[in-house]
Write a protein that holds these residues in place. Sequence first.
Motif, short mmCIF file in Angstrom:
data_model
loop_
_atom_site.label_atom_id
_atom_site.label_comp_id
_atom_site.label_asym_id
_atom_site.label_seq_id
_atom_site.Cartn_x
_atom_site.Cartn_y
_atom_site.Cartn_z
N SER A 1 11.44 -0.50 -8.89
CA SER A 1 12.76 -1.56 -9.11
C SER A 1 11.81 -2.68 -9.55
N LEU A 2 12.68 -3.33 -10.36
CA LEU A 2 12.40 -4.47 -11.33
C LEU A 2 13.34 -5.19 -10.61
N GLY A 3 13.53 -5.68 -9.90
CA GLY A 3 14.57 -7.34 -9.47
C GLY A 3 14.49 -8.22 -9.43
N THR A 4 14.90 -8.48 -8.26
CA THR A 4 14.54 -10.26 -8.01
C THR A 4 13.64 -10.54 -7.30
N ALA B 1 9.14 -10.21 -9.49
CA ALA B 1 9.60 -9.67 -10.10
C ALA B 1 10.03 -10.11 -11.39
N ALA B 2 11.43 -9.70 -11.87
CA ALA B 2 12.32 -9.89 -12.00
C ALA B 2 12.25 -11.51 -11.59
N GLY B 3 12.77 -11.81 -10.84
CA GLY B 3 12.36 -13.00 -9.91
C GLY B 3 12.25 -14.18 -11.14
N SER B 4 10.95 -13.84 -11.87
CA SER B 4 10.32 -14.56 -12.81
C SER B 4 11.11 -14.58 -14.20
N LEU B 5 11.43 -13.79 -14.35
CA LEU B 5 12.11 -13.87 -15.72
C LEU B 5 13.74 -14.50 -15.78
N GLN B 6 14.39 -14.42 -14.62
CA GLN B 6 15.35 -15.24 -13.89
C GLN B 6 14.81 -16.85 -14.17
N TRP B 7 13.76 -17.09 -13.43
CA TRP B 7 13.03 -18.13 -13.11
C TRP B 7 12.83 -18.81 -14.85
N SER C 1 19.35 -14.68 -24.28
CA SER C 1 19.96 -14.23 -23.44
C SER C 1 18.89 -13.80 -23.05
N PHE C 2 19.08 -12.56 -21.96
CA PHE C 2 17.63 -11.96 -22.21
C PHE C 2 17.45 -11.17 -23.22
N GLU C 3 18.12 -10.54 -23.45
CA GLU C 3 18.28 -9.86 -24.55
C GLU C 3 17.46 -10.07 -26.23
N GLU C 4 18.10 -11.66 -26.37
CA GLU C 4 17.29 -12.61 -27.03
C GLU C 4 15.76 -12.86 -26.94
N ILE D 1 14.79 1.55 -11.57
CA ILE D 1 15.53 0.75 -10.67
C ILE D 1 15.32 -0.60 -10.68
N GLY D 2 16.75 -1.15 -10.64
CA GLY D 2 17.10 -2.78 -10.68
C GLY D 2 17.21 -3.51 -11.81
N GLY D 3 18.12 -5.09 -11.77
CA GLY D 3 18.08 -5.18 -13.57
C GLY D 3 17.54 -5.72 -14.59
N GLY D 4 15.96 -5.28 -13.94
CA GLY D 4 14.95 -5.37 -15.39
C GLY D 4 14.92 -4.30 -16.13
N ALA D 5 15.46 -3.50 -15.83
CA ALA D 5 15.18 -1.95 -15.78
C ALA D 5 16.43 -1.91 -16.92
N ARG D 6 16.97 -2.94 -17.28
CA ARG D 6 18.44 -2.05 -17.87
C ARG D 6 17.19 -2.92 -19.74
N SER D 7 16.36 -3.15 -19.49
CA SER D 7 15.35 -3.19 -21.02
C SER D 7 14.35 -2.25 -21.03
N ASP D 8 15.20 -1.14 -21.90
CA ASP D 8 14.19 -0.43 -22.68
C ASP D 8 12.33 -1.02 -22.76
N PHE D 9 12.86 -2.17 -23.70
CA PHE D 9 10.90 -2.82 -23.53
C PHE D 9 10.47 -3.15 -23.24
N TRP D 10 10.48 -3.53 -21.15
CA TRP D 10 10.69 -4.04 -20.55
C TRP D 10 9.93 -2.93 -19.80
N LEU D 11 10.94 -2.38 -19.80
CA LEU D 11 10.58 -0.57 -19.17
C LEU D 11 8.47 0.11 -19.31
P1 ADP Z 1 17.83 -8.54 -7.01
O1 ADP Z 1 17.45 -8.34 -6.53
O2 ADP Z 1 18.47 -9.44 -6.87
O3 ADP Z 1 19.62 -6.98 -6.35
P2 ADP Z 1 18.50 -7.00 -9.62
O4 ADP Z 1 18.01 -5.89 -9.12
O5 ADP Z 1 20.45 -7.37 -10.27
O6 ADP Z 1 18.04 -8.52 -8.60
O7 ADP Z 1 17.89 -7.87 -10.97
C1 ADP Z 1 18.13 -9.14 -11.83
C2 ADP Z 1 17.67 -9.38 -12.43
O8 ADP Z 1 17.47 -8.73 -13.51
C3 ADP Z 1 17.71 -10.87 -13.24
O9 ADP Z 1 16.92 -11.77 -12.84
C4 ADP Z 1 17.44 -10.86 -14.20
O10 ADP Z 1 15.64 -10.98 -14.44
C5 ADP Z 1 17.09 -9.18 -14.28
N1 ADP Z 1 17.61 -9.06 -16.33
C6 ADP Z 1 19.14 -9.20 -15.89
N2 ADP Z 1 19.61 -8.26 -16.91
C7 ADP Z 1 18.34 -7.81 -17.90
C8 ADP Z 1 18.08 -7.78 -19.30
N3 ADP Z 1 19.30 -6.99 -20.08
N4 ADP Z 1 17.02 -7.62 -19.34
C9 ADP Z 1 16.06 -7.27 -18.89
N5 ADP Z 1 15.98 -7.56 -17.54
C10 ADP Z 1 17.47 -8.27 -17.17
#
Ligand code: ADP
Length: 491
Positions: free
Chosen positions: A262-265, A303-309, A319-322, A402-412
């Motif tokens: 999971s690439l969540g927070t 994890a994705a918390g680092s990217l968010q910060w 944007s994350f995409e940029e 899974i998790g928000g970071g998995a939206r990015s194919d590049f990061w995966l």
């Molecule tokens: P939580 O663990 O808090 O539920 P999520 O699984 O919803 O978090 O993931 C949120 C994180 O996903 C954000 O902090 C961000 O870093 C990352 N994220 C959101 N959109 C994208 C994206 N398009 N590409 C890469 N990372 C993204």
Amino acid sequence: MKPVGIGMDLGTSGLKAIAITADGQTVAEASATYPLLTPRPGWTEQNPSDWVEAAHQVLGELAQKLQQGNWEPVAIGLSGQMHGATFLDKQDQVVRPAPLWNDQRTAQACAEIEAAIPRRDLIQRTGNPAVTGFQLPKLVWLRQAEPEHFAQTAHVLLPKDYLAYVLTGQMATEPSDASGIGALNLGLQDWDTEIIQALGLNPALFPPVIPSHGVVGSLKAEWAQALGLPQGLPVVAGAGDNAGAAIGLGLSSARPGRGSVSLGTSGVIFVPTQKPTPDPEGRIHLFCHADGGYHFLGVTLAAAGSLQWYRDKLAPGVSFEELMEEAQSVPPGSDGVVFMPYLAGERSPYLDPDLRGAWLGLSLAHGRGHLTRALLEGVAFSLRDVLEVMQPLVRIDRLLAIGGGARSDFWLSIVGSALALPLARTPIEEGPARGAAILGLVGAGLYTSVDEAISATAPQDSEIGATATNSQPLLERYRRGLQAVQGFKGK
Ligand code: ADP
């Protein structure tokens, strides 16, 4: 009327309920939020009455949607944030607000536990050392810090188990959540009374352990009437949030080799296993799964918390995409820049709350794309460190991303090559409430086992093409960076 299972997940920020059909289709959802209390630095608490109020609202809304759709609920399964402590007195009234999983007040209590039960022994018996967030240290803390509250306490329940008690009038827990208390014997999947007694605690404080798909009791008539739910609706014990999410994703200990990343927070690697053999040093967690087996769990805190910060503080408005596009124009290895993702300290495999983050190797030639790519690579390598502790203990063939970071194919693609494992995507987005609903279906008798229910509800995963780059030199460089930050204490 067609049968559905209700799953209710008691999260940290709110409560979410869903209803699914016997083949796993979601037909209704409802949610509500409640506050997180931070009465002192490092303390996190919630009022159990807020959970109850949210459950009332969410179940009422869901019941209405089900009536409109002509769906018939056959059970409520529960899942929730693990490790919290709801202290109840002899009249079953809440004694004080419940400290939560991320509460940090128990360092001294953990030392007390490991003084009474040697750390290695504790890991062999329970799968984990004494961890500040766990429930058992909270009880030991209460005895020392609030003796008047401790004297009143007759029962201690995990958050979701308290909700089950309010719904049914019966107290019970189940192995997946109870193994995060710190006093459950993994082999027995029941209380380790020697540990409890070595701490001078009364084993009667803890509720009986039933299977995750076991029925705690029937929904009380007052709830059923007020909400428009069937009289006598079974309430099923369910699972801790990680195990619940895994059941929803189709990850079963009967099917070895499949786990999730999971690439969540925070970043989490979850892998089911059939054997309760922990890492002897306790660098990763071993808990009971909700299907009679077990699962390993490793956590990298930011994890994705680092990217968010990074985005919020250093690239606001971008944007994350940029950011991903810029990073993609930089070669693997970020031209020598390494990122250490320890912005919130670290959990697995280096338990160190004081570890801190850094970029290393910067020069005038580097730009934002390098910082971003290094960050994505750093998070991937911190997950690799978790995986390396896990791999000798359990078979891992592929991981669902899974998790928000998995939206990015590049990061995966970066994560896949750092882990040297194939990753796959899943259409499931409901989280732990889905697993709770599946366990509800089993408890209601629609399936004869959790594994059978998983087979009937798990959707097809789609594999993501693996990138066969040799990441070994980059991993070695990352490890040198880790040594540098371990040797640097800013305070
Ligand atoms: P939580 O663990 O808090 O539920 P999520 O699984 O919803 O978090 O993931 C949120 C994180 O996903 C954000 O902090 C961000 O870093 C990352 N994220 C959101 N959109 C994208 C994206 N398009 N590409 C890469 N990372 C993204």
